[in-house]
Motif scaffolding. Structure first.
Motif, PDB file in Angstrom:
ATOM      1  N   ASP A   1     -33.273-113.876  75.768  1.00 13.64           N
ATOM      2  CA  ASP A   1     -32.939-113.854  74.347  1.00 13.64           C
ATOM      3  C   ASP A   1     -31.993-112.683  74.131  1.00 13.64           C
ATOM      4  OD1 ASP A   1     -32.860-113.595  71.528  1.00 13.64           O
ATOM      5  OD2 ASP A   1     -34.796-114.604  71.386  1.00 13.64           O
ATOM      6  N   PRO A   2     -30.716-112.969  73.898  1.00 18.47           N
ATOM      7  CA  PRO A   2     -29.730-111.895  73.822  1.00 18.47           C
ATOM      8  C   PRO A   2     -29.898-110.971  72.620  1.00 18.47           C
ATOM      9  CG  PRO A   2     -28.732-114.000  73.244  1.00 18.47           C
ATOM     10  CD  PRO A   2     -30.116-114.288  73.723  1.00 18.47           C
ATOM     11  N   ASP A   3     -30.668-111.377  71.618  1.00 15.71           N
ATOM     12  CA  ASP A   3     -30.834-110.552  70.421  1.00 15.71           C
ATOM     13  C   ASP A   3     -32.002-109.572  70.583  1.00 15.71           C
ATOM     14  OD1 ASP A   3     -30.566-109.479  67.927  1.00 15.71           O
ATOM     15  OD2 ASP A   3     -31.242-111.259  66.835  1.00 15.71           O
ATOM     16  N   ALA A   4     -31.891-108.701  71.574  1.00 16.85           N
ATOM     17  CA  ALA A   4     -32.967-107.750  71.875  1.00 16.85           C
ATOM     18  C   ALA A   4     -33.291-106.852  70.695  1.00 16.85           C
ATOM     19  CB  ALA A   4     -32.604-106.913  73.097  1.00 16.85           C
TER      20      ALA A   4
ATOM     21  N   ILE B   1     -39.809-120.756  87.732  1.00 19.53           N
ATOM     22  CA  ILE B   1     -39.723-119.714  86.708  1.00 19.53           C
ATOM     23  C   ILE B   1     -39.315-120.354  85.383  1.00 19.53           C
ATOM     24  CG2 ILE B   1     -38.634-117.552  86.009  1.00 19.53           C
ATOM     25  CD1 ILE B   1     -38.037-117.089  89.007  1.00 19.53           C
ATOM     26  N   PRO B   2     -40.269-120.439  84.443  1.00 19.55           N
ATOM     27  CA  PRO B   2     -39.901-120.949  83.123  1.00 19.55           C
ATOM     28  C   PRO B   2     -39.092-119.899  82.361  1.00 19.55           C
ATOM     29  CG  PRO B   2     -42.233-120.396  83.183  1.00 19.55           C
ATOM     30  CD  PRO B   2     -41.688-120.159  84.559  1.00 19.55           C
ATOM     31  N   VAL B   3     -38.165-120.366  81.551  1.00 21.41           N
ATOM     32  CA  VAL B   3     -37.288-119.503  80.764  1.00 21.41           C
ATOM     33  C   VAL B   3     -37.620-119.709  79.289  1.00 21.41           C
ATOM     34  CG1 VAL B   3     -34.889-118.940  80.213  1.00 21.41           C
ATOM     35  CG2 VAL B   3     -35.475-119.786  82.493  1.00 21.41           C
ATOM     36  N   TYR B   4     -37.758-118.597  78.570  1.00 19.64           N
ATOM     37  CA  TYR B   4     -38.091-118.656  77.148  1.00 19.64           C
ATOM     38  C   TYR B   4     -37.142-117.805  76.333  1.00 19.64           C
ATOM     39  CZ  TYR B   4     -42.529-120.301  79.001  1.00 19.64           C
ATOM     40  OH  TYR B   4     -43.487-120.998  79.670  1.00 19.64           O
ATOM     41  N   ASP B   5     -36.842-118.261  75.115  1.00 21.53           N
ATOM     42  CA  ASP B   5     -36.263-117.350  74.138  1.00 21.53           C
ATOM     43  C   ASP B   5     -37.464-116.666  73.482  1.00 21.53           C
ATOM     44  OD1 ASP B   5     -37.348-119.139  72.263  1.00 21.53           O
ATOM     45  OD2 ASP B   5     -35.408-119.983  71.729  1.00 21.53           O
ATOM     46  N   PHE B   6     -37.229-115.670  72.636  1.00 25.07           N
ATOM     47  CA  PHE B   6     -38.365-114.907  72.132  1.00 25.07           C
ATOM     48  C   PHE B   6     -39.311-115.750  71.283  1.00 25.07           C
ATOM     49  CE2 PHE B   6     -40.711-112.143  69.247  1.00 25.07           C
ATOM     50  CZ  PHE B   6     -41.391-111.394  70.198  1.00 25.07           C
ATOM     51  N   GLU B   7     -38.787-116.634  70.458  1.00 22.93           N
ATOM     52  CA  GLU B   7     -39.664-117.442  69.592  1.00 22.93           C
ATOM     53  C   GLU B   7     -40.609-118.310  70.406  1.00 22.93           C
ATOM     54  OE1 GLU B   7     -40.356-117.327  66.267  1.00 22.93           O
ATOM     55  OE2 GLU B   7     -39.160-115.508  66.485  1.00 22.93           O
TER      56      GLU B   7
ATOM     57  N   SER C   1     -33.542-107.625  67.783  1.00 23.85           N
ATOM     58  CA  SER C   1     -34.440-108.363  66.894  1.00 23.85           C
ATOM     59  C   SER C   1     -35.840-108.481  67.472  1.00 23.85           C
ATOM     60  CB  SER C   1     -33.861-109.762  66.644  1.00 23.85           C
ATOM     61  OG  SER C   1     -34.812-110.571  66.005  1.00 23.85           O
ATOM     62  N   TRP C   2     -35.949-108.831  68.761  1.00 20.84           N
ATOM     63  CA  TRP C   2     -37.279-109.116  69.312  1.00 20.84           C
ATOM     64  C   TRP C   2     -38.012-107.910  69.876  1.00 20.84           C
ATOM     65  CZ3 TRP C   2     -38.065-108.191  74.438  1.00 20.84           C
ATOM     66  CH2 TRP C   2     -36.994-108.317  75.329  1.00 20.84           C
ATOM     67  N   ILE C   3     -37.327-106.865  70.310  1.00 19.60           N
ATOM     68  CA  ILE C   3     -38.016-105.699  70.876  1.00 19.60           C
ATOM     69  C   ILE C   3     -39.015-105.092  69.882  1.00 19.60           C
ATOM     70  CG2 ILE C   3     -37.638-103.287  71.577  1.00 19.60           C
ATOM     71  CD1 ILE C   3     -35.305-104.339  73.306  1.00 19.60           C
ATOM     72  N   PRO C   4     -38.644-104.847  68.618  1.00 22.79           N
ATOM     73  CA  PRO C   4     -39.643-104.290  67.688  1.00 22.79           C
ATOM     74  C   PRO C   4     -40.781-105.257  67.349  1.00 22.79           C
ATOM     75  CG  PRO C   4     -37.506-104.571  66.586  1.00 22.79           C
ATOM     76  CD  PRO C   4     -37.311-104.919  68.024  1.00 22.79           C
ATOM     77  N   LYS C   5     -40.581-106.543  67.612  1.00 23.37           N
ATOM     78  CA  LYS C   5     -41.655-107.517  67.386  1.00 23.37           C
ATOM     79  C   LYS C   5     -42.692-107.445  68.506  1.00 23.37           C
ATOM     80  CE  LYS C   5     -38.738-110.664  64.768  1.00 23.37           C
ATOM     81  NZ  LYS C   5     -37.998-111.934  64.797  1.00 23.37           N
ATOM     82  N   VAL C   6     -42.270-107.005  69.676  1.00 24.55           N
ATOM     83  CA  VAL C   6     -43.216-106.786  70.778  1.00 24.55           C
ATOM     84  C   VAL C   6     -44.024-105.544  70.470  1.00 24.55           C
ATOM     85  CG1 VAL C   6     -43.434-106.222  73.231  1.00 24.55           C
ATOM     86  CG2 VAL C   6     -41.785-107.968  72.493  1.00 24.55           C
ATOM     87  N   SER C   7     -43.329-104.450  70.116  1.00 18.46           N
ATOM     88  CA  SER C   7     -43.983-103.215  69.710  1.00 18.46           C
ATOM     89  C   SER C   7     -43.005-102.378  68.897  1.00 18.46           C
ATOM     90  CB  SER C   7     -44.449-102.406  70.918  1.00 18.46           C
ATOM     91  OG  SER C   7     -44.941-101.141  70.496  1.00 18.46           O
ATOM     92  N   SER C   8     -43.477-101.894  67.758  1.00 15.78           N
ATOM     93  CA  SER C   8     -42.625-101.036  66.929  1.00 15.78           C
ATOM     94  C   SER C   8     -42.347 -99.705  67.632  1.00 15.78           C
ATOM     95  CB  SER C   8     -43.278-100.794  65.573  1.00 15.78           C
ATOM     96  OG  SER C   8     -44.536-100.171  65.740  1.00 15.78           O
TER      97      SER C   8
END
Length: 174
Positions: free
Chosen positions: A125-128, A39-45, A130-137
């Motif tokens: 990525d603990p800064d949800a 299982i690879p682990v990624y931060d949002f970037e 920040s990244w949740i709206p980048k997946v979908s507004s």
């Protein structure tokens, strides 16, 4: 003469291997391995390129977690899609939002027990906010959530699916 032959063979090799496919290199921040599961682990970037691959393939990206009962209930439908459709045409990616500290104790045993064959990645990525709206507004942040996309055409769903509902949405992209 020999140089021309080598160049000719080189061009043939180049054209045979170029099928218009776009390869995306993702840099995992970590990789968990255990019991035959990787299982690879990624931060949002480092994960973000998975949301924009334009190679003609349909991607179904499902955000889920082992502690989410509706997520677990719908996983067999994603597995069925994964097994019924050619991997050249459709790729199912299950994005776990489980805690990294629970990967070895909960996520890997769950994957083995359920015999999940789809690609699984862990988004850590603990800064949800920040990244949740980048997946979908349109995403409030609740799971399960799914993106089905092909090229620039993308649909986002913040809900659970039955198999028939999931296949119906997939067929809109075929």
């Amino acid at each position: 003469m020999m140089l021309r032959f080598i160049l000719y063979i080189g061009f043939i090799f180049l054209f045979i291997n170029c099928k218009g496919e776009q390869t995306v290199a993702l840099d995992a921040t970590n990789v968990f391995e255990g019991r035959g599961v990787e299982i690879p682990v990624y931060d949002f970037e480092s994960f973000k390129p998975l949301l924009r691959i334009n190679d003609g393939k349909i991607r179904i990206i499902n955000f889920w977690a082992t502690w989410c009962r509706p997520c677990v209930a719908e996983l067999p439908y994603f597995e069925l899609i994964n097994s019924r459709y050619s991997r050249d045409k459709v790729e199912v990616i299950l994005v776990s939002l489980d805690l990294p500290s629970q990967v070895e104790s909960k996520l890997i045993p769950f994957i083995k027990k359920q015999k999940i064959a789809s690609k699984i990645v862990l988004l850590d990525d603990p800064d949800a906010n920040s990244w949740i709206p980048k997946v979908s507004s349109n995403w409030s942040g609740s799971i399960p959530a799914t993106i089905i996309y092909k090229g620039g055409n993308s649909n986002f769903y913040e809900r659970s699916f039955t198999y028939n509902e999931l296949e119906k949405e997939l067929k809109k992209m075929l």
